[in-house]
Motif scaffolding. Sequence first.
Motif, PDB file in Angstrom:
ATOM      1  N   ASN A 275       0.435  -0.716   0.241  1.00 63.48           N
ATOM      2  CA  ASN A 275      -0.301   0.143   0.376  1.00 63.48           C
ATOM      3  C   ASN A 275       0.760   0.427  -0.275  1.00 63.48           C
ATOM      4  O   ASN A 275       1.566   1.795   0.819  1.00 63.48           O
ATOM      5  N   ALA A 276       0.325   2.018  -0.967  1.00 67.29           N
ATOM      6  CA  ALA A 276       1.390   3.250  -1.181  1.00 67.29           C
ATOM      7  C   ALA A 276       1.163   4.468  -0.380  1.00 67.29           C
ATOM      8  O   ALA A 276       2.216   4.997   0.355  1.00 67.29           O
ATOM      9  N   ILE A 277      -0.380   4.313   0.114  1.00 68.31           N
ATOM     10  CA  ILE A 277      -0.775   5.461   1.086  1.00 68.31           C
ATOM     11  C   ILE A 277       0.170   4.870   2.319  1.00 68.31           C
ATOM     12  O   ILE A 277       0.925   5.936   3.228  1.00 68.31           O
ATOM     13  N   SER A 278      -0.064   4.131   3.014  1.00 62.84           N
ATOM     14  CA  SER A 278       0.533   3.578   3.823  1.00 62.84           C
ATOM     15  C   SER A 278       2.358   3.942   4.077  1.00 62.84           C
ATOM     16  O   SER A 278       2.753   4.711   4.912  1.00 62.84           O
ATOM     17  N   HIS A 279       2.729   3.233   3.046  1.00 63.91           N
ATOM     18  CA  HIS A 279       4.055   4.142   3.092  1.00 63.91           C
ATOM     19  C   HIS A 279       4.581   4.268   2.980  1.00 63.91           C
ATOM     20  O   HIS A 279       5.699   5.715   3.222  1.00 63.91           O
ATOM     21  N   LEU A 280       3.986   5.599   2.237  1.00 63.28           N
ATOM     22  CA  LEU A 280       4.395   6.872   1.697  1.00 63.28           C
ATOM     23  C   LEU A 280       4.037   8.374   3.259  1.00 63.28           C
ATOM     24  O   LEU A 280       4.922   8.618   3.697  1.00 63.28           O
ATOM     25  N   ILE A 281       3.027   7.841   4.107  1.00 65.71           N
ATOM     26  CA  ILE A 281       2.784   7.968   5.117  1.00 65.71           C
ATOM     27  C   ILE A 281       2.890   7.828   5.752  1.00 65.71           C
ATOM     28  O   ILE A 281       4.023   8.708   6.911  1.00 65.71           O
ATOM     29  N   ASN A 282       3.720   6.956   6.246  1.00 72.48           N
ATOM     30  CA  ASN A 282       4.623   6.095   7.283  1.00 72.48           C
ATOM     31  C   ASN A 282       6.756   7.080   7.056  1.00 72.48           C
ATOM     32  O   ASN A 282       6.924   7.252   8.279  1.00 72.48           O
ATOM     33  N   ILE A 283       6.577   7.736   6.164  1.00 77.25           N
ATOM     34  CA  ILE A 283       7.427   8.523   6.027  1.00 77.25           C
ATOM     35  C   ILE A 283       7.600   9.904   6.222  1.00 77.25           C
ATOM     36  O   ILE A 283       8.078  10.587   7.138  1.00 77.25           O
ATOM     37  N   GLN A 302      -0.198   6.528  11.694  1.00 78.84           N
ATOM     38  CA  GLN A 302       1.153   6.178  11.955  1.00 78.84           C
ATOM     39  C   GLN A 302       1.073   4.864  13.391  1.00 78.84           C
ATOM     40  O   GLN A 302       1.141   4.086  13.343  1.00 78.84           O
ATOM     41  N   SER A 303       0.072   5.448  14.290  1.00 77.25           N
ATOM     42  CA  SER A 303       0.052   4.753  15.152  1.00 77.25           C
ATOM     43  C   SER A 303      -1.122   3.420  15.430  1.00 77.25           C
ATOM     44  O   SER A 303      -0.906   2.550  15.630  1.00 77.25           O
ATOM     45  N   LYS A 304      -2.600   3.492  14.447  1.00 76.32           N
ATOM     46  CA  LYS A 304      -3.261   3.296  14.343  1.00 76.32           C
ATOM     47  C   LYS A 304      -4.038   2.883  13.010  1.00 76.32           C
ATOM     48  O   LYS A 304      -4.536   1.231  12.972  1.00 76.32           O
ATOM     49  N   ILE A 305      -3.582   3.047  12.016  1.00 77.51           N
ATOM     50  CA  ILE A 305      -2.897   2.055  10.887  1.00 77.51           C
ATOM     51  C   ILE A 305      -2.009   1.403  10.757  1.00 77.51           C
ATOM     52  O   ILE A 305      -1.568   0.202  10.491  1.00 77.51           O
ATOM     53  N   ALA A 306      -1.172   2.834  10.355  1.00 76.14           N
ATOM     54  CA  ALA A 306       0.396   1.839   9.860  1.00 76.14           C
ATOM     55  C   ALA A 306       0.395   1.209   8.536  1.00 76.14           C
ATOM     56  O   ALA A 306      -0.316   1.199   7.488  1.00 76.14           O
ATOM     57  N   LEU A 307       1.506  -0.239   8.901  1.00 78.95           N
ATOM     58  CA  LEU A 307       1.316  -0.234   7.988  1.00 78.95           C
ATOM     59  C   LEU A 307       0.705  -2.045   7.592  1.00 78.95           C
ATOM     60  O   LEU A 307       0.997  -3.219   7.229  1.00 78.95           O
ATOM     61  N   GLU A 308       0.075  -2.326   8.651  1.00 76.02           N
ATOM     62  CA  GLU A 308      -1.288  -3.202   9.324  1.00 76.02           C
ATOM     63  C   GLU A 308      -1.942  -3.305   8.072  1.00 76.02           C
ATOM     64  O   GLU A 308      -2.664  -2.406   7.161  1.00 76.02           O
ATOM     65  N   TYR A 309      -2.695  -4.854   7.250  1.00 79.43           N
ATOM     66  CA  TYR A 309      -4.142  -4.778   6.903  1.00 79.43           C
ATOM     67  C   TYR A 309      -4.974  -5.457   7.753  1.00 79.43           C
ATOM     68  O   TYR A 309      -5.713  -6.106   6.810  1.00 79.43           O
ATOM     69  N   ASP A 310      -4.759  -5.662   9.249  1.00 79.37           N
ATOM     70  CA  ASP A 310      -5.752  -6.180   9.773  1.00 79.37           C
ATOM     71  C   ASP A 310      -6.888  -5.804  10.545  1.00 79.37           C
ATOM     72  O   ASP A 310      -7.919  -6.599  11.763  1.00 79.37           O
ATOM     73  N   GLY A 311      -6.436  -4.583  10.605  1.00 78.08           N
ATOM     74  CA  GLY A 311      -6.971  -3.675  11.828  1.00 78.08           C
ATOM     75  C   GLY A 311      -6.698  -3.649  12.779  1.00 78.08           C
ATOM     76  O   GLY A 311      -7.393  -3.376  14.231  1.00 78.08           O
ATOM     77  N   SER A 312      -5.398  -4.150  13.651  1.00 80.08           N
ATOM     78  CA  SER A 312      -5.028  -4.595  14.896  1.00 80.08           C
ATOM     79  C   SER A 312      -5.325  -2.678  15.676  1.00 80.08           C
ATOM     80  O   SER A 312      -5.557  -3.250  16.913  1.00 80.08           O
ATOM     81  N   SER A 313      -4.782  -2.118  15.944  1.00 77.75           N
ATOM     82  CA  SER A 313      -4.291  -1.288  16.735  1.00 77.75           C
ATOM     83  C   SER A 313      -5.662  -0.146  16.237  1.00 77.75           C
ATOM     84  O   SER A 313      -5.136   0.350  17.263  1.00 77.75           O
ATOM     85  N   ILE A 314      -5.688   0.020  15.319  1.00 78.73           N
ATOM     86  CA  ILE A 314      -7.324   0.060  15.264  1.00 78.73           C
ATOM     87  C   ILE A 314      -8.565  -0.069  16.223  1.00 78.73           C
ATOM     88  O   ILE A 314      -9.279   0.617  15.515  1.00 78.73           O
ATOM     89  N   GLY A 315      -8.181  -1.256  16.212  1.00 76.93           N
ATOM     90  CA  GLY A 315      -9.655  -2.249  17.310  1.00 76.93           C
ATOM     91  C   GLY A 315      -9.879  -3.174  16.800  1.00 76.93           C
ATOM     92  O   GLY A 315     -10.907  -3.103  17.577  1.00 76.93           O
TER      93      GLY A 315
END
Length: 464
Positions: A275-283, A302-315
């Motif tokens: 995901n280019a969105i996630s990688h760019l925002i991570n930078i 970065q805290s709630k989504i980051a590079l994840e794709y299972d929704g873990s950090s966002i609950g």
Amino acid sequence: MKEKILKQAEKLKDDIIKSTQELIQIPSVKAKKEEKYPYGENVYLALEKALDIASELGFKTKNIDNYAGHIEIGEGEEILGILCHLDVVPEGSNWTYPPYAAEIHAGKIYGRGAIDDKGPTVAALYAMKIVDMLDINLSKKVRLILGTDEESGMESIDYYFKKEKMPELSFSPDAVFPAIHAEKGILDLKFSKKITKNVDSSLQLIALKGGNAANMVADYAEAVIKGIDKNELQNILAEIEYEKDKLQISESKKGLKLSYNGVSAHASLPEDGENAISHLINILAQLPFTESDVADFLEFYQSKIALEYDGSSIGCAEEDDIPTKLTFNSGIVALNQREIKLIVNIRYPVKSSSSKVINSIKNSIKDYNIEVELQSDAEPLYIEKDDLFIQKLMNAYQEITGDKGQPIAIGGGTYARKVKKGVAFGPLFPGQEELAHQKDEYIVIDNLLKSAAIYAKAIIDITG
């Protein structure tokens, strides 16, 4: 019967290839409404072409106000529906072969829509022709129903069923084999953050955009930043971990442009993409922005989504016993003068609900000043594996292929959830790579013929 069906499919091979190519060559991406074209002229042209092909095969056809159409054989009060769509997602970038040329290489037809869903539509159409050529007496009507905005809301199929009878049984050749007895719920959410510009900020985010559709893993994203020179930026980036060859930095009139190239994939399988969105925002989140609204949004991401794709950090991570695990995909991001918005596509387990997912997310991000707005929700689909309809589809698949596989659950969403009783059924065979919504999408010609044979056998078993 198997050998007779396969023989007829082989006779029709050249026509099947030609028809598939003709449909792929029409770039039927949804566009703004144009007078008599609800989803733009190209989508209409795909519908028109499909109906023309069917007419040439000798079938009854009907255009429903350019929203949808159907192709019909057989007699009787009851209807077996075959639900297909002719619209496609945007082509994305970096194709090896032109996305709308329908070129053939190594026994594969390449192009946007080849596997999703134009090739399967042709397979279903010629399955009806096979049944016709075998002179099978059908106890039901068979209608190949053609939708035109499956990738962006499914409005056209809703319109169709306001005008035409809903089939008693339906299958949709828009997923994988064997039969699909469960589909996850599909939820689109908009996350937004109001922006108050601070002209005195030393580092400013001037522009941010990425992604083509909520149901695609974004293969490209870009940002423009101001208030820092290239050398200073590169010194900061030297301390950040990221794939160096995926990020390009260039000068623009407004500032420095950062472009990130990812890998597209279907939103139901985000792990297959990058995901280019996630990688760019991570930078971006690691740069010293002083605008509080921008910095807060980037920190939230970065805290709630980051590079994840299972929704873990966002609950909202979930998994049930079907099994179906929740997936979370950032599909579109955009910054304007008033806000940053992010559109995400969530596929949630069949025993869960959109309200549970949304409430979990809101509770997780309550300390952030982020608005969450429901864009769309399609409830899960579930039919027991031992249902007679499922078993007839499975028998057709098993007889043609010899594979004794069992019904499965998927994260994709199909027209099957729009009818009284429907399931997805093919066309991707077990072990094949999934390239729907990705670059270099293709369908294997031999598998196209095999799919037509399976669908013909299913029609005969269900309606013969």
